[in-house]
Design a protein around this motif. Structure first.
Motif, PDB file in Angstrom:
ATOM      1  N   VAL A   9      12.553  -9.072 -10.440  1.00 12.74           N
ATOM      2  CA  VAL A   9      12.320  -8.421  -9.147  1.00 12.74           C
ATOM      3  C   VAL A   9      12.768  -6.969  -9.199  1.00 12.74           C
ATOM      4  N   GLU A  10      12.262  -6.181  -8.243  1.00 18.03           N
ATOM      5  CA  GLU A  10      12.552  -4.753  -8.191  1.00 18.03           C
ATOM      6  C   GLU A  10      12.768  -4.412  -6.723  1.00 18.03           C
ATOM      7  N   PRO A  11      13.852  -3.708  -6.382  1.00 20.76           N
ATOM      8  CA  PRO A  11      14.062  -3.390  -4.960  1.00 20.76           C
ATOM      9  C   PRO A  11      13.017  -2.396  -4.452  1.00 20.76           C
ATOM     10  N   ILE A  12      12.695  -2.473  -3.168  1.00 15.87           N
ATOM     11  CA  ILE A  12      11.771  -1.475  -2.605  1.00 15.87           C
ATOM     12  C   ILE A  12      12.535  -0.541  -1.671  1.00 15.87           C
ATOM     13  N   ALA A  13      11.986   0.655  -1.488  1.00 14.99           N
ATOM     14  CA  ALA A  13      12.675   1.700  -0.728  1.00 14.99           C
ATOM     15  C   ALA A  13      12.670   1.398   0.762  1.00 14.99           C
ATOM     16  N   VAL A  14      13.798   1.625   1.393  1.00 15.64           N
ATOM     17  CA  VAL A  14      13.854   1.603   2.851  1.00 15.64           C
ATOM     18  C   VAL A  14      14.255   3.012   3.275  1.00 15.64           C
ATOM     19  N   ALA A  37       9.750   6.600  -5.010  1.00 12.59           N
ATOM     20  CA  ALA A  37      11.042   6.095  -4.535  1.00 12.59           C
ATOM     21  C   ALA A  37      11.168   6.201  -3.014  1.00 12.59           C
ATOM     22  N   LEU A  38      10.265   6.959  -2.377  1.00 18.03           N
ATOM     23  CA  LEU A  38      10.296   7.090  -0.916  1.00 18.03           C
ATOM     24  C   LEU A  38       9.172   6.287  -0.257  1.00 18.03           C
ATOM     25  N   VAL A  39       8.528   5.393  -1.019  1.00 19.98           N
ATOM     26  CA  VAL A  39       7.431   4.579  -0.475  1.00 19.98           C
ATOM     27  C   VAL A  39       7.894   3.127  -0.381  1.00 19.98           C
ATOM     28  N   THR A  40       7.697   2.516   0.782  1.00 20.87           N
ATOM     29  CA  THR A  40       8.159   1.129   0.963  1.00 20.87           C
ATOM     30  C   THR A  40       7.120   0.142   0.428  1.00 20.87           C
ATOM     31  N   ILE A  41       5.879   0.247   0.904  1.00 20.28           N
ATOM     32  CA  ILE A  41       4.808  -0.618   0.390  1.00 20.28           C
ATOM     33  C   ILE A  41       3.741   0.298  -0.189  1.00 20.28           C
ATOM     34  N   ASP A  42       3.552   0.238  -1.496  1.00 21.25           N
ATOM     35  CA  ASP A  42       2.687   1.206  -2.167  1.00 21.25           C
ATOM     36  C   ASP A  42       1.309   0.598  -2.438  1.00 21.25           C
ATOM     37  N   ARG A 406      -1.984  -6.324  -8.197  1.00 18.53           N
ATOM     38  CA  ARG A 406      -2.100  -7.734  -8.582  1.00 18.53           C
ATOM     39  C   ARG A 406      -0.731  -8.346  -8.885  1.00 18.53           C
ATOM     40  N   ARG A 407      -0.435  -9.474  -8.243  1.00 21.74           N
ATOM     41  CA  ARG A 407       0.768 -10.271  -8.487  1.00 21.74           C
ATOM     42  C   ARG A 407       2.056  -9.527  -8.130  1.00 21.74           C
ATOM     43  N   VAL A 408       2.008  -8.567  -7.186  1.00 19.04           N
ATOM     44  CA  VAL A 408       3.167  -7.717  -6.909  1.00 19.04           C
ATOM     45  C   VAL A 408       3.769  -7.974  -5.521  1.00 19.04           C
ATOM     46  N   TYR A 409       2.933  -7.961  -4.490  1.00 19.44           N
ATOM     47  CA  TYR A 409       3.436  -8.130  -3.130  1.00 19.44           C
ATOM     48  C   TYR A 409       3.124  -9.540  -2.608  1.00 19.44           C
ATOM     49  N   THR A 410       3.975  -9.980  -1.665  1.00 21.40           N
ATOM     50  CA  THR A 410       3.725 -11.262  -1.004  1.00 21.40           C
ATOM     51  C   THR A 410       3.013 -10.998   0.333  1.00 21.40           C
ATOM     52  N   ASP A 411       2.577 -12.062   0.982  1.00 19.75           N
ATOM     53  CA  ASP A 411       1.923 -11.902   2.285  1.00 19.75           C
ATOM     54  C   ASP A 411       2.877 -11.274   3.308  1.00 19.75           C
ATOM     55  N   ALA A 412       4.191 -11.522   3.145  1.00 16.86           N
ATOM     56  CA  ALA A 412       5.158 -10.943   4.095  1.00 16.86           C
ATOM     57  C   ALA A 412       5.160  -9.420   3.992  1.00 16.86           C
TER      58      ALA A 412
END
Ligand code: P61
Length: 458
Positions: A9-14, A37-42, A406-412
């Motif tokens: 896993v990799e943390p995402i920016a808030v 690093a300043l993008v939450t959902i890319d 592909r295979r990176v984000y979940t539906d949430a």
């Protein structure tokens, strides 16, 4: 559900709204200039952003870094030959180099190159060789509310008209992009590929596929076309490729890798010319600008992408994302494409005229509101001033593409994006357009700088 477990896993920016406002101004209102690093959902692109599998990572350790004749090349060559039916497999470090090789060896000044819709790198490479890139997609491909199943299809009558105008001598090849990215990730049917191929054969013109998303296209065919219903993805893909003389491929999409591509063909003479040019600009014919380990990851990715359970999840996730946006009243291109949902900026922001870049304004607003990064596919990407008069010509569509890696984000994760879109819809009157401050002649959207004309973005 996802047909995989998550192992790394990799943390995402808030970020805060103030941070995002500052980043946007610093970036000249161009999301390409915002640090990731300043993008939450890319959702800038599905290209090169896939998560590789444990098998692919294991393959990376089997990289044979020999200058010539790496075993990973032969693995890739075997996989591509089996899949495409093309004998010559020439690796490149990404798709646009395959295009560069193809057009520098085939296009003369004034030549016309038809495609359903050229992707921007394809168009730019044709034009760089002083050719003219001509879009011949069926009319419904431009209608964002028409729910036809195969809106990526080629309009054969448009090919006829172009041929009548310029003749065989001025048409070195025909391209067919599967799926049709610039038209909303819409598929091409097998029957249409067959008709295009027959037309090309009849006129003695080679047919090349721009095959970046060939597996997603095949999955749509299996879902929507009774002719393909009982066939495997691999069989459908092979049936397409067998209709052509070659393909260009950015493996950064359906190759499930972070870098790589290839050009493949059955034409011996062309393959020789491509290889000579490859050596000049990329490297020797068995690595083409890639490391051996990259070739291995592509070979494995091209096998994995044919898994129907994977494709069902992949295309299904994008479809569910679109359905939730639609339920929230957000205007999107229908039907939902294979790799992305396209917001229709003309309907989202009807008060912003095209010379004020409505799709780019929406792209900026999505980032400001929720740290979401999409990409404009509209006037900033395709609009251009006439060299003589300075008057701008504008594309048919003003879209914001939200491409799903592909295979990176979940539906949430994608639910967050739906919320952001819904909030912007509620305050859309406050969003104003942009003006250009700086613009390059070739592929201007990458480096352009803009300024807001007031409202939410100012
Ligand atoms: C994309 F914002 N596509 O969709 P390369 N053909 C087709 C593509 O979709 C494609 C290429 C050829 C990208 C990456 C991208 O302005 C942009 O490996 C149908 O990227 O060279 C790439 O393949 C070229 C995004 C490219 C952009 C240019 O996101």
């Amino acid at each position: 559900m996802e047909p995989f477990k998550i192992k790394v896993v990799e943390p995402i920016a808030v970020t805060t709204r103030e941070q995002r406002a500052a980043a946007l101004a610093e970036a000249g209102f161009n999301l390409f200039n915002v640090p990731a690093a300043l993008v939450t959902i890319d959702l800038l692109t599905d290209s090169g952003t896939s998560a590789m599998s444990d098998r692919q990572w294991a393959g990376i350790m089997l990289g044979d870094e020999s200058y010539a004749g790496s075993r990973n090349y032969f693995h890739l060559e075997g996989v591509v030959r089996r899949l495409t039916t093309y004998r010559h497999v020439i690796p490149t470090h990404q798709g646009r180099v395959a295009e560069n090789l193809l057009f520098t060896t085939t296009v003369k000044p004034g030549d016309r190159v038809p495609n359903n819709i050229h992707f921007d790198t394809t168009r730019a490479n044709v034009e760089h060789n002083l050719g003219v890139a001509v879009d011949c997609v069926v009319d419904e491909g431009y209608d964002p509310v028409n729910e036809a199943p195969f809106k990526g299809n080629m309009d054969i009558a448009k090919l006829d008209r172009l041929f009548a105008e310029v003749g065989r001598e001025r048409m070195p090849l025909v391209m067919l992009t599967v799926t049709n990215n610039s038209g909303g990730g819409q598929p091409v049917s097998l029957a249409n590929a067959r008709a295009t191929s027959a037309w090309c054969r009849q006129h003695g013109i080679p047919l090349f596929f721009d095959a970046c998303r060939f597996a997603e296209n095949a999955y749509f065919c299996k879902q929507r076309d009774p002719e393909c219903a009982g066939r495997s993805i691999e069989e459908i893909a092979r049936a397409f490729f067998a209709l052509g003389d070659g393909c260009t491929m950015s493996a950064k999409k359906d190759g499930l890798v972070n870098i790589g591509g290839f050009i493949a063909t059955n034409d011996d003479g062309l393959a020789q010319r491509l290889s000579n040019m490859l050596i000049l600009i990329e490297g020797f014919t068995t690595y083409g600008g890639l490391a051996g380990r990259d070739l291995e990851a592509i070979a494995l990715g091209l096998e994995e992408v044919l898994d129907e359970r994977y494709l069902e999840h992949r295309v299904g996730q994008v479809r569910r994302f679109g359905e939730r946006l639609r339920a929230a009243g957000v205007p999107i291109v229908l039907p939902v494409g294979g790799h992305a949902v396209f917001l229709d900026a003309r309907r989202f922001l009807p008060h912003i005229p095209q010379p004020e870049f409505p799709a780019q304004a929406l792209t900026c607003a999505l980032y400001l509101e929720g740290g979401v990064r999409g990409v404009e596919i509209g006037g900033l990407m395709f609009g251009k001033p006439d060299e003589g008069t300075g008057e701008w010509s504008w594309p048919e569509l003003e879209l914001v593409r939200l491409a799903v890696p592909r295979r990176v984000y979940t539906d949430a994760h994608l639910d967050h994006v739906v919320d952001v879109c819904a909030r912007l819809l509620a305050c859309r009157a406050t969003i104003r357009g942009l003006r250009i401050v700086q613009r390059a002649d070739v592929l201007p959207h990458f480096t352009a700088r803009l300024a807001p004309l007031g409202g939410l973005l100012a």
